[in-house]
Design a protein around this motif. Structure first.
Motif, PDB file in Angstrom:
ATOM      1  N   GLU A 329       0.834  -1.201   0.000  1.00 51.05           N
ATOM      2  CA  GLU A 329       0.000   0.000   0.000  1.00 51.05           C
ATOM      3  C   GLU A 329       0.867   1.249   0.000  1.00 51.05           C
ATOM      4  O   GLU A 329       1.918   1.294   0.627  1.00 51.05           O
ATOM      5  N   MET A 344      -1.604   3.965  14.652  1.00 53.42           N
ATOM      6  CA  MET A 344      -1.670   4.017  13.201  1.00 53.42           C
ATOM      7  C   MET A 344      -3.043   4.370  12.656  1.00 53.42           C
ATOM      8  O   MET A 344      -3.149   4.983  11.582  1.00 53.42           O
ATOM      9  N   GLU A 348      -1.965   7.426  10.089  1.00 54.50           N
ATOM     10  CA  GLU A 348      -1.976   7.316   8.635  1.00 54.50           C
ATOM     11  C   GLU A 348      -2.951   8.293   7.978  1.00 54.50           C
ATOM     12  O   GLU A 348      -2.899   8.483   6.760  1.00 54.50           O
ATOM     13  N   HIS A 355       1.996   6.988   3.892  1.00 55.90           N
ATOM     14  CA  HIS A 355       2.364   5.743   4.559  1.00 55.90           C
ATOM     15  C   HIS A 355       2.469   4.620   3.541  1.00 55.90           C
ATOM     16  O   HIS A 355       1.800   4.632   2.506  1.00 55.90           O
ATOM     17  N   ALA A 357       2.599   0.217   3.415  1.00 53.30           N
ATOM     18  CA  ALA A 357       2.338  -0.999   4.174  1.00 53.30           C
ATOM     19  C   ALA A 357       3.194  -2.131   3.633  1.00 53.30           C
ATOM     20  O   ALA A 357       3.373  -2.271   2.419  1.00 53.30           O
ATOM     21  N   HIS A 371      -0.197  -6.878   7.599  1.00 52.22           N
ATOM     22  CA  HIS A 371      -0.303  -5.620   6.860  1.00 52.22           C
ATOM     23  C   HIS A 371       0.223  -4.562   7.826  1.00 52.22           C
ATOM     24  O   HIS A 371      -0.491  -4.104   8.719  1.00 52.22           O
ATOM     25  N   ASP A 373       1.614  -0.988   8.539  1.00 54.93           N
ATOM     26  CA  ASP A 373       1.713   0.381   8.043  1.00 54.93           C
ATOM     27  C   ASP A 373       2.861   1.116   8.716  1.00 54.93           C
ATOM     28  O   ASP A 373       3.124   0.935   9.915  1.00 54.93           O
TER      29      ASP A 373
END
Length: 401
Positions: A329, A344, A348, A355, A357, A371, A373
């Motif tokens: 991401e 987060m 984010e 950001h 991921a 996942h 971030d």
């Protein structure tokens, strides 16, 4: 938006537009009881049929309780996951993924109903606190939607994104054919959902091949979809340019905050990740870099173990292991009420940040157990289009579109 609405009433009435007699499911932990109760009361006020279920906190690697998964499988009109860390994985869906009529597979019943069948709308709040809830919910959602829409227009026909930052980030992210997704606070239609607090746009990079030796064959297999598009012919691209279309490449320096398996933290020292052909190949920094590496390594090892135990389909252990290092991401924060606080869910969404991921993506073609971030402060983000032109959309953190 009415000025006198509480945050919970605003979410129920405006963000999710809950109607009389709709079925609403709220999933909470003991630590989020007060917020969940406020949402329960606000949904009752509009005449919805509301149910609430509790489970203990879940980390990135934990499964949700079977009763929670069964409650989601009842297919409510609206589902709220009000979690202090994570909702938890769906053990059944991980072992035997749900499949839509068009062949898309989903490892969690939540995602299957929301993104696959599009029969449910949803809100998820991993890490929500009362302070965050009170500060960040009652924003101007019309203004947020307009910001998202402006960026959506900018991302049309974008081939790649170049991100730099004062801390040393210098990375090229291929996004050819990937849709920009919005977390704009409009979850009023089936198949829509997002975080509260809302406030970001995000995109899943093209999944890299991770292997330079396979680059030329990969280029050949992609030539029809990548090279011949409008007036752009494949002969115009060198091998080096093609590589950047087949995997994120460069260096990401996380200098804001980071997600780990056991929660989020403000970074005391930057974490530097070298990325080649879509995957993290090296992680350097202080103690927090070691903490990130430990989480990734645990995800890699658990992936193989889960397949050996029959909890992942045959062959998927290696896929999940590989994607534990995937760049899944790139997001841009757009909520003016949010700040980098070490959580987060809020971090984010903060202005002047982007950001990345590590792990699973949002286009459902890079499954992973994680996942993670990480926030980059004051980035400059430049878009490159199919015709070779460029456009800056963030200049040292400032939105310029």
């Amino acid at each position: 938006m009415k000025k006198d609405l509480s945050p919970s009433q605003n979410i129920i009435q405006n963000v999710c537009a809950v109607q009389k007699n709709e079925r609403v499911l709220i999933i909470a932990n003991p630590a989020t009881t007060d917020i969940a109760q406020d949402l329960y009361t606000a949904a009752n006020e509009v005449g919805a049929h509301v149910s609430m279920i509790f489970q203990n906190e879940k980390s990135s690697f934990d499964n949700a309780e079977e009763e929670v998964v069964a409650a989601i499988a009842s297919n409510p009109d609206v589902c709220f996951s009000i979690s202090s860390i994570k909702l938890g994985k769906d053990s059944k869906g991980t072992a035997e993924p749900y499949k839509t009529l068009d062949g898309q597979t989903y490892s969690h019943i939540f995602d299957y109903l929301l993104d696959g069948k599009k029969t449910m709308r949803a809100v998820w709040t991993p890490g929500i606190t009362r302070d965050m809830f009170n500060r960040t919910v009652n924003i101007d959602y019309k203004e947020l939607a307009e910001r998202c829409e402006r960026l959506g227009q900018c991302f049309k026909n974008v081939v790649s994104v170049h991100v730099t930052s004062p801390a040393g980030t210098d990375v090229t992210v291929p996004v050819f054919g990937r849709p920009l997704q919005y977390d704009n606070g409009d979850f009023s239609k089936p198949g829509t959902g997002g975080n509260i607090p809302a406030g970001e746009v995000f995109i899943s990079p093209v999944v890299g091949n991770g292997n330079k030796l396979k680059l030329l064959s990969k280029i050949e297999s992609f030539k029809n979809s990548i090279f011949k598009r409008g007036s752009v012919e494949k002969e115009e691209y060198t091998e080096e340019e093609a590589k950047h279309r087949l995997g994120t490449e460069g260096v990401i320096v996380f200098d804001g905050s980071m997600t780990f398996s056991d929660g989020d933290s403000i970074l005391q020292s930057p974490i530097t990740c070298k990325v080649e052909r879509g995957f993290v190949t090296d992680i350097t920094g202080g103690a927090e870099a070691l903490r990130l590496l430990k989480t990734i390594t645990e995800a890699e090892n658990r992936s193989l173990l889960l397949e050996a135990e029959g909890k992942l389909p045959e062959g998927q252990g290696l896929v999940y292991r590989r994607n534990a290092r995937n760049i899944g991401e790139l997001g841009i924060g757009l909520n003016p009420a949010c700040h980098v606080m070490g959580n987060m869910l809020e971090d984010e969404k903060a202005f002047n940040t982007c950001h990345f991921a590590i792990g699973e993506n949002y286009d459902n073609d890079a499954p992973s157990l994680i996942h993670l971030d990480g926030v980059v402060r004051n980035p400059t983000i430049t878009l490159t289009y199919e015709d070779g032109s460029t456009r800056i959309i963030l200049d040292e953190g400032t939105l310029v579109v």
